[in-house]
Design an enzyme around this catalytic site. Structure first.
Site, mmCIF file in Angstrom:
data_model
loop_
_atom_site.group_PDB
_atom_site.id
_atom_site.type_symbol
_atom_site.label_atom_id
_atom_site.label_comp_id
_atom_site.label_asym_id
_atom_site.label_seq_id
_atom_site.Cartn_x
_atom_site.Cartn_y
_atom_site.Cartn_z
ATOM 1 N N HIS A 124 23.773 45.846 87.722
ATOM 2 C CA HIS A 124 24.429 46.881 86.906
ATOM 3 C C HIS A 124 23.514 47.314 85.756
ATOM 4 O O HIS A 124 23.446 48.498 85.423
ATOM 5 C CB HIS A 124 25.767 46.376 86.366
ATOM 6 N N LEU A 175 23.353 70.040 79.612
ATOM 7 C CA LEU A 175 24.079 69.411 80.725
ATOM 8 C C LEU A 175 25.437 68.860 80.268
ATOM 9 O O LEU A 175 25.526 68.218 79.224
ATOM 10 C CB LEU A 175 23.218 68.246 81.253
ATOM 11 N N ASP A 197 26.283 53.441 94.072
ATOM 12 C CA ASP A 197 26.700 52.237 94.807
ATOM 13 C C ASP A 197 25.490 51.364 95.147
ATOM 14 O O ASP A 197 24.381 51.881 95.348
ATOM 15 C CB ASP A 197 27.422 52.683 96.092
#
Ligand code: FPP
Length: 256
Positions: A41, A135, A24
Site C-alpha cells: 500500500h 486536474l 489493484d
C-alpha cells in the site's frame, strides 16, 4: 516524428476527459517480495503520486481513484486501521503539493464512518484546493457505485415527496445532479491493474460508456509509461489513430 509535430497532429481534446482507476494488486506486489501487505500500500502511494502528476501535466480534466471500497471494511481489522492511518499521513503530506500544482481534491464516498480526525483532514484539504482550476482529483473512499446511486435516489425521492418534481417527469439528469461526480464529465477510460477484469461496484452510473482497460501490472508498478500507454490505447480505440505511448510522452514534454 518530433514531439512538436506530434503535438500539432494529436489534438489534446482527444485525451480522455475523465479517467477512473481501480488500483489493484498492492497486496500481491508485496507478497511477491516477501513483505507485509502494508508495504504494498505504501508503494501504491508512489504510484498515485506519479499518476496524478502525469494526468495533471497532460491536461486530463478528472482523475478518480478507487482508494477504499465499501467492501474493504471486510479486510482484517489491522489492515483497515493501518490503511486509515496511511490516508491521514498521505493527505497531510501531499495536500500542499497538490495545491501548488493547481489540483482540486475531492473525496467521494460515505466518509461519515471515518475517524473525526480523518474527516477533518479531508474537509481542510478540500477547502484549501476548492478554487483550483487544474486536474480534479476524486479520491473514492468508502465508496460503492450502488451506494452512490442509492444516496442520489434518496435525495430525488425527497424532492418528489416535497412536490418539487412530478415522478413521471423525472429524467436521468435529475438523478445525476445528486451523484458524487455531479457536474463533471462521465468516465471515458476506466483502468484496472493486476489482471482482474471486473469493475467491482466502481462508478456504475458514470462509466456507462467508458472504455475498459485492464493491465497485468500490479498497482505499485504503474507509472508514467503505464498511464501514457493506456491513454494511447484509448485514443486508438476511439479514433483509430495508431498512436503510441511514446507519442503521448512526447506530448508531455511539450506541455511541461
Ligand atoms: C488494492 O490492492 C488497494 C487498496 C484497497 C488500497 C489502495 C490504497 C493506496 C494505493 C494508497 C493510498 C491512496 C491514496 C489515494 C491516498 P489490494 O490490497 O486489493 O491488493 P491484492 O489484490 O493484491 O490483495
Amino acid at each position: 516524428m518530433s514531439s512538436q509535430s506530434f503535438h500539432q497532429e494529436i489534438d489534446p481534446s482527444l485525451l480522455p476527459k475523465h479517467i477512473a482507476v481501480i488500483m489493484d494488486g498492492n497486496g500481491r506486489w508485496a507478497k511477491a517480495r516477501g513483505k507485509a501487505r502494508m508495504f504494498g500500500h505504501k508503494a501504491g502511494v508512489d504510484a498515485v503520486r506519479k499518476t496524478v502528476s502525469t494526468a495533471n501535466r497532460l491536461g486530463v480534466q478528472v482523475l478518480t481513484l478507487f482508494a477504499f471500497s465499501s467492501e474493504n471494511w471486510r479486510r482484517p481489522e489491522e489492515e483497515v486501521s493501518l490503511l486509515m492511518e496511511l490516508f491521514v499521513t498521505v493527505l497531510g503530506r501531499e495536500v500542499k503539493r497538490l495545491h501548488k500544482n493547481g489540483v482540486k481534491l475531492k473525496v467521494i464516498g460515505d466518509t461519515t464512518r471515518f475517524s473525526q480526525s480523518l474527516q477533518d483532514k479531508i474537509a481542510a484539504a478540500e477547502a484549501l484546493t476548492a478554487n483550483n482550476t487544474g486536474l480534479v482529483l476524486n479520491v473514492a473512499a468508502n465508496y460503492g457505485g450502488q451506494w452512490d446511486i442509492m444516496q442520489a435516489v434518496k435525495k430525488l425521492a425527497a424532492q418528489v415527496e416535497r412536490g418539487e418534481i412530478p415522478a413521471e417527469q423525472l429524467t436521468e439528469g435529475d438523478l445525476q445532479v445528486h451523484l458524487s461526480c455531479s457536474g463533471l464529465p462521465d468516465v471515458d477510460l476506466m483502468i484496472r491493474t493486476s489482471g482482474e477484469c471486473r469493475i467491482s461496484n466502481f462508478m456504475l452510473w458514470q462509466a456507462a460508456y467508458a472504455e475498459l482497460y485492464f493491465t497485468e501490472q500490479f498497482w505499485p508498478d504503474f507509472d508514467e509509461t503505464s498511464l501514457t500507454e493506456a491513454i494511447a490505447w484509448f485514443i486508438n480505440r476511439e479514433r483509430r489513430f495508431g498512436c503510441t505511448g511514446e507519442q503521448i510522452k512526447a506530448m508531455l514534454q511539450v506541455e511541461k
